[in-house]
Design an enzyme around this catalytic site. Sequence first.
Site, PDB file in Angstrom:
ATOM      1  NE  ARG A  11      65.980  48.840  37.508  1.00  0.00           N
ATOM      2  CZ  ARG A  11      67.005  49.655  37.617  1.00  0.00           C
ATOM      3  NH1 ARG A  11      66.852  50.961  37.395  1.00  0.00           N
ATOM      4  NH2 ARG A  11      68.180  49.211  38.002  1.00  0.00           N
ATOM      5  CG  ASP A  28      57.449  79.539  18.833  1.00  0.00           C
ATOM      6  OD1 ASP A  28      58.166  78.985  19.688  1.00  0.00           O
ATOM      7  OD2 ASP A  28      57.001  78.949  17.833  1.00  0.00           O
ATOM      8  CD  GLU A  55      53.190  79.467  18.691  1.00  0.00           C
ATOM      9  OE1 GLU A  55      53.660  78.537  19.362  1.00  0.00           O
ATOM     10  OE2 GLU A  55      52.700  79.311  17.562  1.00  0.00           O
ATOM     11  CE  LYS A 101      51.913  75.408  20.492  1.00  0.00           C
ATOM     12  NZ  LYS A 101      52.997  76.202  21.087  1.00  0.00           N
ATOM     13  CE  LYS A 113      57.435  70.800  22.702  1.00  0.00           C
ATOM     14  NZ  LYS A 113      58.457  71.553  21.954  1.00  0.00           N
TER      15      LYS A 113
END
Length: 315
Positions: free
Chosen positions: A113, A238, A215, A180, A148
Amino acid sequence: RDPSHKLPTRPTMDAFTRKEIQKVIDAGLAEDLMELGDLSSKSAVPEGCLARGRFLAKADGVLAGLKVAEMVFASVDPKIKISWTKSDGDYVTRGTYFGNVDGPAESVLTGERLALNLMQRMSGIATQTNCMVEQVRPYRTKILDTRKTAPGLRYVDKLACSIGGGTNHRMGLYDMVMIKDNHITSAGGLTNAVNKVVSYLEKRGLKGKIPIEVETRTLEEVKEALTCKDKIDRVMLDNMSKMVDEKTSRVDTTMLQQALSLIKGQIATEASGNITLETVKQVAASGVDYISSGALTHSVMALDISLKVKLISKL
């Protein structure tokens, strides 16, 4: 600049990456076995039996994680042997048998598994990445992954992206500065943020070793970033591709094209936001250097793979 300028090293199955992936395997086995072990196999499988398992692709896609599966079974029992007829990165069609695993039946079933979980996830990521890479092949744009990823699976997920033909973005918060919107707000503006970052890196002997990306969300911010072009390595554009029609996945790249016209190749560019398999080709047509997509890892659909096991003899 060369779009590959100062990109972090792609994870390969080198010693460091193997060490990181071994941590994932050790944690997965500990989670499965705890103190009592595999009670199902210990109780139901006749002692001393050998087994052969055949890996079967139950869907079309790009294989990834074969070497990781080898590590799983080796961790369970070094007597297990694996042979492959395909390799990481190979495309397979539904119904293809692509490898065998031989060894003590109890051990094969114990590792089954975890090996399949990792192979299925990695193959799903590699398949999705490869689909995007193929969409932008007519252009010079490179497909990037993001941070992510599933917690604890950073190297697994990014290795899968690499196998699928993608290019790895930063591995973590330590190998690239990405300024950012919240950083810009906290620093009191884009230019202030850049200057603070440069000063911080200089004091620690990291200037020129750690790339800096900024960004931007508006054309005014693009213009301001250009005043810092000698201090940064890349500009992220962005959400400058706006979804026009969700039914047809048509996007308006006007703002993105305007930003690229302002930049004129003076610095590497990255498009982000509204990036899907259906929209990525339209965004690449703008001429942007990179396109990053979190969907490669945060919304992965596992590739269906099974292991068909049968007993072959008794020791």
